[in-house]
Enzyme design. Structure first.
Site, PDB file in Angstrom:
ATOM      1  N   ARG A  49       0.833  -1.209   0.000  1.00 47.53           N
ATOM      2  CA  ARG A  49       0.000   0.000   0.000  1.00 47.53           C
ATOM      3  C   ARG A  49       0.862   1.252   0.000  1.00 47.53           C
ATOM      4  NH1 ARG A  49      -2.094   1.945   4.442  1.00 47.53           N
ATOM      5  NH2 ARG A  49      -2.364  -0.075   5.466  1.00 47.53           N
ATOM      6  N   TYR A 100     -15.803  18.660 -14.546  1.00 48.72           N
ATOM      7  CA  TYR A 100     -16.150  17.251 -14.676  1.00 48.72           C
ATOM      8  C   TYR A 100     -17.244  16.939 -13.642  1.00 48.72           C
ATOM      9  CZ  TYR A 100     -15.821  12.220 -14.453  1.00 48.72           C
ATOM     10  OH  TYR A 100     -16.134  10.893 -14.461  1.00 48.72           O
ATOM     11  N   ASP A 171      -6.877  20.270 -13.591  1.00 49.48           N
ATOM     12  CA  ASP A 171      -7.220  18.970 -14.167  1.00 49.48           C
ATOM     13  C   ASP A 171      -6.777  18.998 -15.634  1.00 49.48           C
ATOM     14  OD1 ASP A 171      -8.473  16.762 -15.390  1.00 49.48           O
ATOM     15  OD2 ASP A 171     -10.105  16.775 -13.918  1.00 49.48           O
ATOM     16  N   LYS A 196      -8.242   8.201 -19.363  1.00 52.47           N
ATOM     17  CA  LYS A 196      -8.535   8.805 -20.667  1.00 52.47           C
ATOM     18  C   LYS A 196      -7.300   8.743 -21.578  1.00 52.47           C
ATOM     19  CE  LYS A 196     -12.342   9.549 -18.423  1.00 52.47           C
ATOM     20  NZ  LYS A 196     -12.604  10.774 -17.673  1.00 52.47           N
TER      21      LYS A 196
HETATM   22  C1  LIG Z   1     -13.025  11.132 -16.335  1.00 49.85           C
HETATM   23  C2  LIG Z   1     -12.565  12.387 -15.708  1.00 49.85           C
HETATM   24  C3  LIG Z   1     -12.303  12.455 -14.327  1.00 49.85           C
HETATM   25  C4  LIG Z   1     -12.536  11.293 -13.397  1.00 49.85           C
HETATM   26  O1  LIG Z   1     -11.643  10.245 -13.667  1.00 49.85           O
HETATM   27  P1  LIG Z   1     -11.984   8.679 -13.397  1.00 49.85           P
HETATM   28  O2  LIG Z   1     -10.748   8.018 -13.888  1.00 49.85           O
HETATM   29  O3  LIG Z   1     -13.219   8.346 -14.150  1.00 49.85           O
HETATM   30  O4  LIG Z   1     -12.185   8.532 -11.921  1.00 49.85           O
HETATM   31  C5  LIG Z   1     -11.838  13.652 -13.815  1.00 49.85           C
HETATM   32  N1  LIG Z   1     -11.656  14.739 -14.608  1.00 49.85           N
HETATM   33  C6  LIG Z   1     -11.911  14.704 -15.941  1.00 49.85           C
HETATM   34  C7  LIG Z   1     -11.700  15.927 -16.753  1.00 49.85           C
HETATM   35  C8  LIG Z   1     -12.363  13.530 -16.532  1.00 49.85           C
HETATM   36  O5  LIG Z   1     -12.626  13.510 -17.842  1.00 49.85           O
END
Ligand SMILES: *Cc1c(COP(=O)(O)O)cnc(C)c1O
Length: 379
Positions: A49, A100, A171, A196
């Protein structure tokens, strides 16, 4: 332990070369998947962990790309939650009205139970954001914005936040480190949904934070690392290995997807069924000038409106054969979705807006399929 990258390499090279085991006779090309919960005592790793060499390889590569120190998590939302944990109790968070949806839900829930004070604002209105900064603990930035694809003045927001002593979280999921490197402009924490573009094959859920390599950045890194260890929001080593394998081709995928998106945006503008196309490559787009100034490339998300008709948008999404009707984005496969299906999507997002995540397929095949779905969408 993995090799330290050489920082003068370009991002496309770092994506391929950073985070590999040291080369030598009989050495492995790739860090293997370390499937172990514990390690022999008195070594560099003690418990699964707390650390894992497969994480280290991925974190070295992503850190080199963003220009900082990365940590990998079980999901993008775990990375967002870790960043938000840096806000002191009762502190104020300035966040985008159209962030998001998971980030919005997390912040609103925290605000409702009094954990923090939330101020939502249109991020592209720099003056409005700056007016909210004095006294705030954290500014959360997403640019280009989702799903309207406007572009915030990232350098301007970061300069104002620094003056007000506000911690800035960016982000960077949409832009990727190939599109912009917020830490270089003074951002404190970059967060990613590794799910993504970074992993790029729609086969893992993972997240990451990246912090600057200076004294303040290293202190944040240690707080985030402690949060990950104690919340247990750790990633499985097999998923991280897959993400690193995906990251190796980031430059190729992003380059091709952006070229496809730019061409499709241009053609969609002329389509008889389409009333509006949004992509920063289009000269009349609200984000075009800022994207040209502060980003490398225009990204591969395109938003399309079909005459104010939500049902028609749903029929388009249901009528494609190659494009997959699905949420999420950033994979090699092209997907599309009407965003207002999601109850948290704000009212300024048109009801007929389809968000297209353009993949790396042949652009003519993508166009032919989209064109037939648009033309076949009459009620
Ligand atoms: C998908 C996404 C998230 C969340 O990520 P997960 O991997 O689904 O938990 C956060 N910010 C943006 C801009 C996203 O497209």
């Amino acid at each position: 332990m993995t090799d330290q990258p050489t920082p003068q390499y370009s991002p496309a090279t770092l994506a391929v070369s950073a985070g590999r085991p040291p080369a030598g006779p009989g050495s492995a090309m790739n860090e293997p998947v370390w499937l172990t919960s514990t390690y022999g005592a008195d070594g560099p790793y003690d418990y699964g962990r707390t650390g894992n060499p497969t994480w280290d390889a991925f974190e070295t590569a992503l850190g080199a790309l963003e220009g900082g120190a990365a940590l990998v998590y079980s999901a993008g939302m775990a990375a967002v939650a870790a960043a938000v944990s840096l806000v002191p109790d009762g502190g104020t968070v300035v966040a985008p009205t159209s962030a998001y949806t998971g980030t919005t839900a997390l912040l609103r829930e925290a605000a409702e139970r009094g954990r923090l004070v939330l101020r939502e604002v249109d991020l592209t209105d720099t003056d409005a954001v700056v007016a909210l900064l004095p006294g705030a603990a954290m500014l959360i930035v997403e640019t280009p914005t989702n799903p309207l694809l406007d572009v915030a003045d990232l350098p301007g927001l970061l300069a104002a936040a620094r003056q007000s002593g506000v911690l800035v979280v960016v982000d960077n999921t949409f832009a990727t480190p190939l599109g912009q490197r917020p830490l270089e402009h003074g951002a404190d924490v970059v967060v990613h949904s590794v799910t993504k573009y970074l992993s790029g094959h729609s086969d893992v859920i993972l997240g990451a934070t990246v912090t600057r390599d200076d004294e303040a950045g290293r202190a944040l890194h240690e707080r985030l690392r402690a949060h990950r260890r104690l919340s247990g929001s750790i990633a499985g080593p097999s998923e991280v290995w897959l993400a690193l394998r995906g990251l190796r081709t980031l430059a190729l995928r992003v380059e091709r997807a952006q070229a496809n998106a730019t061409e499709l945006a241009r053609r969609l503008q002329e389509h008889p069924v389409v009333s509006r196309v949004r992509h920063p490559s289009l000269p009349q787009d609200p984000g075009h000038d800022r994207a040209r100034k502060q980003m490398l490339g225009f990204g591969s998300i395109v938003a399309v409106e079909v005459g104010g008709d939500a049902d028609r948008a749903e029929r388009v999404a249901a009528g494609t054969r190659l494009w997959v009707h699905a949420t999420s984005l950033g994979g090699v496969e092209s997907t599309l979705e009407r965003r207002r299906r999601h109850p948290l999507e704000p009212d300024d997002v048109p009801v007929d807006l389809l968000r297209l995540s353009v993949g790396v397929e042949d652009v003519e095949d993508l166009w032919a399929d989209l064109d037939q779905a648009l033309r076949g969408s009459d009620a």
